[in-house]
Design a protein around this motif. Structure first.
Motif, PDB file in Angstrom:
ATOM      1  N   LYS A 236      49.403  31.748  41.255  1.00 39.09           N
ATOM      2  CA  LYS A 236      49.107  32.898  40.399  1.00 39.09           C
ATOM      3  C   LYS A 236      47.647  33.309  40.532  1.00 39.09           C
ATOM      4  O   LYS A 236      47.313  34.505  40.558  1.00 39.09           O
ATOM      5  CB  LYS A 236      49.442  32.557  38.942  1.00 39.09           C
ATOM      6  N   ILE A 237      46.763  32.330  40.641  1.00 35.63           N
ATOM      7  CA  ILE A 237      45.341  32.627  40.844  1.00 35.63           C
ATOM      8  C   ILE A 237      45.141  33.345  42.170  1.00 35.63           C
ATOM      9  O   ILE A 237      44.415  34.353  42.256  1.00 35.63           O
ATOM     10  CB  ILE A 237      44.511  31.330  40.801  1.00 35.63           C
ATOM     11  N   THR A 238      45.785  32.840  43.216  1.00 36.35           N
ATOM     12  CA  THR A 238      45.637  33.447  44.541  1.00 36.35           C
ATOM     13  C   THR A 238      46.148  34.887  44.548  1.00 36.35           C
ATOM     14  O   THR A 238      45.527  35.773  45.149  1.00 36.35           O
ATOM     15  CB  THR A 238      46.382  32.598  45.583  1.00 36.35           C
ATOM     16  N   ASP A 239      47.254  35.136  43.876  1.00 38.03           N
ATOM     17  CA  ASP A 239      47.766  36.507  43.765  1.00 38.03           C
ATOM     18  C   ASP A 239      46.763  37.414  43.055  1.00 38.03           C
ATOM     19  O   ASP A 239      46.521  38.551  43.480  1.00 38.03           O
ATOM     20  CB  ASP A 239      49.090  36.511  42.999  1.00 38.03           C
ATOM     21  N   ALA A 240      46.190  36.911  41.972  1.00 39.26           N
ATOM     22  CA  ALA A 240      45.233  37.717  41.214  1.00 39.26           C
ATOM     23  C   ALA A 240      44.007  38.063  42.051  1.00 39.26           C
ATOM     24  O   ALA A 240      43.490  39.186  42.003  1.00 39.26           O
ATOM     25  CB  ALA A 240      44.817  36.972  39.943  1.00 39.26           C
ATOM     26  N   VAL A 241      43.548  37.095  42.836  1.00 36.79           N
ATOM     27  CA  VAL A 241      42.375  37.322  43.676  1.00 36.79           C
ATOM     28  C   VAL A 241      42.679  38.338  44.772  1.00 36.79           C
ATOM     29  O   VAL A 241      41.844  39.188  45.098  1.00 36.79           O
ATOM     30  CB  VAL A 241      41.875  35.994  44.268  1.00 36.79           C
ATOM     31  N   PHE A 242      43.879  38.286  45.337  1.00 32.40           N
ATOM     32  CA  PHE A 242      44.228  39.273  46.364  1.00 32.40           C
ATOM     33  C   PHE A 242      44.215  40.682  45.788  1.00 32.40           C
ATOM     34  O   PHE A 242      43.715  41.627  46.429  1.00 32.40           O
ATOM     35  CB  PHE A 242      45.596  38.971  46.982  1.00 32.40           C
TER      36      PHE A 242
ATOM     37  N   GLY B 280      39.605  30.270  37.466  1.00 30.71           N
ATOM     38  CA  GLY B 280      39.937  28.944  36.958  1.00 30.71           C
ATOM     39  C   GLY B 280      40.315  27.917  37.982  1.00 30.71           C
ATOM     40  O   GLY B 280      40.725  26.797  37.622  1.00 30.71           O
ATOM     41  N   ALA B 281      40.198  28.243  39.267  1.00 33.11           N
ATOM     42  CA  ALA B 281      40.535  27.262  40.301  1.00 33.11           C
ATOM     43  C   ALA B 281      39.520  26.129  40.314  1.00 33.11           C
ATOM     44  O   ALA B 281      38.348  26.296  39.960  1.00 33.11           O
ATOM     45  CB  ALA B 281      40.571  27.934  41.673  1.00 33.11           C
ATOM     46  N   GLN B 282      39.977  24.940  40.742  1.00 36.33           N
ATOM     47  CA  GLN B 282      39.078  23.801  40.921  1.00 36.33           C
ATOM     48  C   GLN B 282      38.251  23.943  42.195  1.00 36.33           C
ATOM     49  O   GLN B 282      37.207  23.321  42.330  1.00 36.33           O
ATOM     50  CB  GLN B 282      39.888  22.508  40.990  1.00 36.33           C
ATOM     51  N   GLY B 283      38.721  24.749  43.106  1.00 35.27           N
ATOM     52  CA  GLY B 283      38.057  24.961  44.376  1.00 35.27           C
ATOM     53  C   GLY B 283      39.048  25.505  45.374  1.00 35.27           C
ATOM     54  O   GLY B 283      40.204  25.816  45.038  1.00 35.27           O
TER      55      GLY B 283
ATOM     56  N   PHE C 208      44.035  32.182  52.569  1.00 34.61           N
ATOM     57  CA  PHE C 208      43.238  31.474  51.574  1.00 34.61           C
ATOM     58  C   PHE C 208      44.136  30.840  50.511  1.00 34.61           C
ATOM     59  O   PHE C 208      45.320  31.170  50.396  1.00 34.61           O
ATOM     60  CB  PHE C 208      42.221  32.413  50.920  1.00 34.61           C
ATOM     61  N   GLY C 209      43.564  29.922  49.761  1.00 41.66           N
ATOM     62  CA  GLY C 209      44.299  29.260  48.695  1.00 41.66           C
ATOM     63  C   GLY C 209      43.349  28.483  47.823  1.00 41.66           C
ATOM     64  O   GLY C 209      42.173  28.304  48.151  1.00 41.66           O
ATOM     65  N   CYS C 210      43.870  27.993  46.698  1.00 42.99           N
ATOM     66  CA  CYS C 210      43.017  27.274  45.756  1.00 42.99           C
ATOM     67  C   CYS C 210      43.719  26.021  45.255  1.00 42.99           C
ATOM     68  O   CYS C 210      44.902  25.791  45.507  1.00 42.99           O
ATOM     69  CB  CYS C 210      42.639  28.179  44.584  1.00 42.99           C
ATOM     70  N   LEU C 211      42.955  25.219  44.528  1.00 47.48           N
ATOM     71  CA  LEU C 211      43.465  24.029  43.854  1.00 47.48           C
ATOM     72  C   LEU C 211      43.511  24.277  42.355  1.00 47.48           C
ATOM     73  O   LEU C 211      42.557  24.798  41.771  1.00 47.48           O
ATOM     74  CB  LEU C 211      42.561  22.829  44.129  1.00 47.48           C
ATOM     75  N   TRP C 212      44.615  23.901  41.744  1.00 48.24           N
ATOM     76  CA  TRP C 212      44.727  23.920  40.289  1.00 48.24           C
ATOM     77  C   TRP C 212      45.517  22.689  39.863  1.00 48.24           C
ATOM     78  O   TRP C 212      46.626  22.467  40.343  1.00 48.24           O
ATOM     79  CB  TRP C 212      45.428  25.189  39.798  1.00 48.24           C
TER      80      TRP C 212
END
Length: 355
Positions: A143-149, A177-180, A215-219
């Motif tokens: 969901k974070i990755t979608d929002a960033v796109f 809110g991603a950890q990285g 790209f991608g993130c950690l949560w």
């Protein structure tokens, strides 16, 4: 059933009395707790964890179902291992043969008074099928990755460098809110977009370029992963044809995803679309890979994968066409494998965007 309970239930069929977990991610899988220091020993009925003073308070508060010990000069890891092995009557113990360095293995072999047997396959199998709470963390990361796109396509302008866009992706994921990052972003434009794992550089994005962003993130310790290719200013007829081919290939592969299907059959369904369009030689990698705590896990949707996909596995769907000296296109979603198909948890648009 918790991951600890899943591991305990699986042990008897392996012939092992216990499993020793040394690496951080396998420890986190069993305990739900991430730390740079620690060792777990899990038997079918008991579970033990030792860590140092940096983590003991947090571990005691967060870890459930484990006997937790503080390491010290007196209670060293060696003394603790010997005590657990003796008290539990452990004769055979599994270890992470694919993850341990030679130095760590030799040290553990000196410390463990039991027969050590390779058991990476057990952890690989358990981690392949995600528990509901793991899937919720992966949905949150996606969901974070979608929002960033959605934000980045409003931000990108001709004249920016690939590095600038990559930095913005990282920054915005952290803001959400991603950890990285789950991996270093791949941002490549123009002729560089023909390199599937190209490194962002000083190339200045221009009108008429394809721009690929992977790209991608950690949560919560779990990964997201997504790729979108956009056109800057305009797209030629050839660019549109290639993009449409990749999209049709992705949809064909996703339609094949379901529990029990062989990974190579998924890859073949997508590859067939690209080959029929005349671009077969330019699809140079597999259709998809599993992800979880690592961005690349098993099993895969590749020409070499002969194992059936388990229910609850999470795999990418990322075909691509890469024409050297011209451009490349990749489109990637992440899908949860279900009994009757799959759930695509990536919600960003896939039609060709011209910015």
């Amino acid at each position: 059933m918790t991951n600890l309970q899943r591991l305990q239930a699986a042990l008897p069929a392996t012939g092992l009395d216990a499993m020793l977990l040394y690496t951080m991610k396998n420890r986190a899988f069993a305990t739900g707790f991430r730390s740079s220091d620690g060792i777990c020993i899990v038997t079918p009925k008991e579970a033990f964890f030792i860590t140092d003073g940096r983590y003991i308070e947090a571990a005691t508060a967060q870890i459930k179902g484990f006997d937790i010990t503080l390491s010290s000069q007196e209670m060293t890891q060696k003394v603790w291992i010997e005590q657990v092995v003796r008290d539990c009557g452990i004769k055979t113990i599994g270890f992470e043969d694919a993850d341990l360095t030679c130095a760590v293995f030799e040290r553990l072999r000196e410390q463990v008074p039991a027969e050590m047997r390779p058991a990476q396959a057990l952890m690989r199998e358990l981690r392949a099928s995600k528990a509901p709470e793991e899937l919720e963390k992966m949905r949150a990361a996606q969901k974070i990755t979608d929002a960033v796109f959605a934000e980045i396509v409003e931000f990108i302008k001709p004249g920016m460098t690939e590095k600038r866009v990559a930095a913005e992706l990282t920054y915005r994921q952290l803001l959400h809110g991603a950890q990285g990052n789950s991996f270093e972003p791949i941002v490549v434009a123009g002729k560089k977009s023909s390199m599937p794992h190209g490194v962002p550089g000083e190339y200045v994005i221009q009108k008429g370029d394809f721009l690929t962003m992977d790209f991608g993130c950690l949560w919560g310790g779990y990964c997201s992963d997504m790729t979108r290719t956009v056109a800057i200013g305009y797209a030629t007829d050839e660019m549109k044809k290639v993009y449409d081919t990749v999209l049709r290939a992705q949809l064909a592969g996703i339609a094949t995803y379901r529990a029990g299907v062989i990974g190579r059959d998924v890859d073949a369904a997508a590859r067939r679309v690209i080959e029929e369009a005349g671009y077969g030689q330019y699809f140079s990698h597999s259709f998809g890979h599993s992800l979880g705590m690592d961005v690349h896990e098993a099993p895969n949707a590749s020409p070499m994968e002969t194992n059936p996909l388990p229910e609850g596995a999470v795999l990418s769907a990322e075909p691509g066409i890469y024409i050297p000296g011209q451009f490349g296109v990749r489109i990637e979603d992440v899908c949860v494998i279900t009994k009757d198909g799959c759930e695509d948890i990536t919600n960003s648009p896939k039609e060709l965007l011209v910015l």
